[in-house]
Design an enzyme around this catalytic site. Sequence first.
Site, PDB file in Angstrom:
ATOM      1  N   GLY A 159     -14.113  27.435 -21.898  1.00  9.95           N
ATOM      2  CA  GLY A 159     -14.468  28.855 -21.920  1.00  9.95           C
ATOM      3  C   GLY A 159     -13.344  29.745 -21.430  1.00  9.95           C
ATOM      4  O   GLY A 159     -13.068  30.805 -22.010  1.00  9.95           O
ATOM      5  N   CYS A 160     -12.667  29.303 -20.380  1.00  7.90           N
ATOM      6  CA  CYS A 160     -11.582  30.107 -19.815  1.00  7.90           C
ATOM      7  C   CYS A 160     -10.384  30.169 -20.762  1.00  7.90           C
ATOM      8  O   CYS A 160      -9.726  31.196 -20.875  1.00  7.90           O
ATOM      9  CB  CYS A 160     -11.171  29.547 -18.456  1.00  7.90           C
ATOM     10  SG  CYS A 160     -12.518  29.639 -17.253  1.00  7.90           S
ATOM     11  N   THR A 161     -10.129  29.063 -21.459  1.00 13.58           N
ATOM     12  CA  THR A 161      -9.039  29.038 -22.431  1.00 13.58           C
ATOM     13  C   THR A 161      -9.356  29.959 -23.612  1.00 13.58           C
ATOM     14  O   THR A 161      -8.509  30.741 -24.051  1.00 13.58           O
ATOM     15  CB  THR A 161      -8.778  27.599 -22.916  1.00 13.58           C
ATOM     16  OG1 THR A 161      -8.396  26.809 -21.787  1.00 13.58           O
ATOM     17  CG2 THR A 161      -7.678  27.556 -23.962  1.00 13.58           C
ATOM     18  N   ALA A 164      -8.945  33.556 -22.377  1.00 10.02           N
ATOM     19  CA  ALA A 164      -7.537  33.903 -22.162  1.00 10.02           C
ATOM     20  C   ALA A 164      -6.810  34.067 -23.493  1.00 10.02           C
ATOM     21  O   ALA A 164      -6.053  35.031 -23.685  1.00 10.02           O
ATOM     22  CB  ALA A 164      -6.861  32.835 -21.305  1.00 10.02           C
TER      23      ALA A 164
END
Length: 154
Positions: free
Chosen positions: A44-46, A49
């Site tokens: 999710g963070c990738t 970003a």
Amino acid sequence: MTIAIGQPAPDFTLPTDGNGSVTLSALKGKNVVVYFYPKDDTSGCTTQACGFGEQLPHFEKLDATIIGISKDSVASHDKFKAKYKLPFILASDAESDVTERYGAWAEKNMYGKKYMGIERSTFLIDKDGILRAEWRKVKVPGHVDAVLKAAQAL
């Protein structure tokens, strides 16, 4: 401290990727997107970003700077940024001080186990340092577009 739309955003200075530092008040005169995310190089963070990275030219046209903040170390940020060619600042809030001041430090629940961690949150700050929009408990799909739309409305 509570953060509220229409009020000055809490100032901070944090270490960043590339052995630098970022101070919010030094960015006065620019719009700023500050987003808090749980962990470098997770799905999710990738996705989030990379979404901000892909839309960065549109944010730059609005004179907007993007800052991603997590508890990860500067070394972790350097690897994450290099792996995905992220073109914006990643700051390390190892002590969670800034995360707490922005209300992004919250109780989470995974498989019935409760723990404290970063709740995915985004804040849009105008050129005068005033908080103009916030997103809490962010779901990644469509989020970057929503932030860009709000920035266009400033």
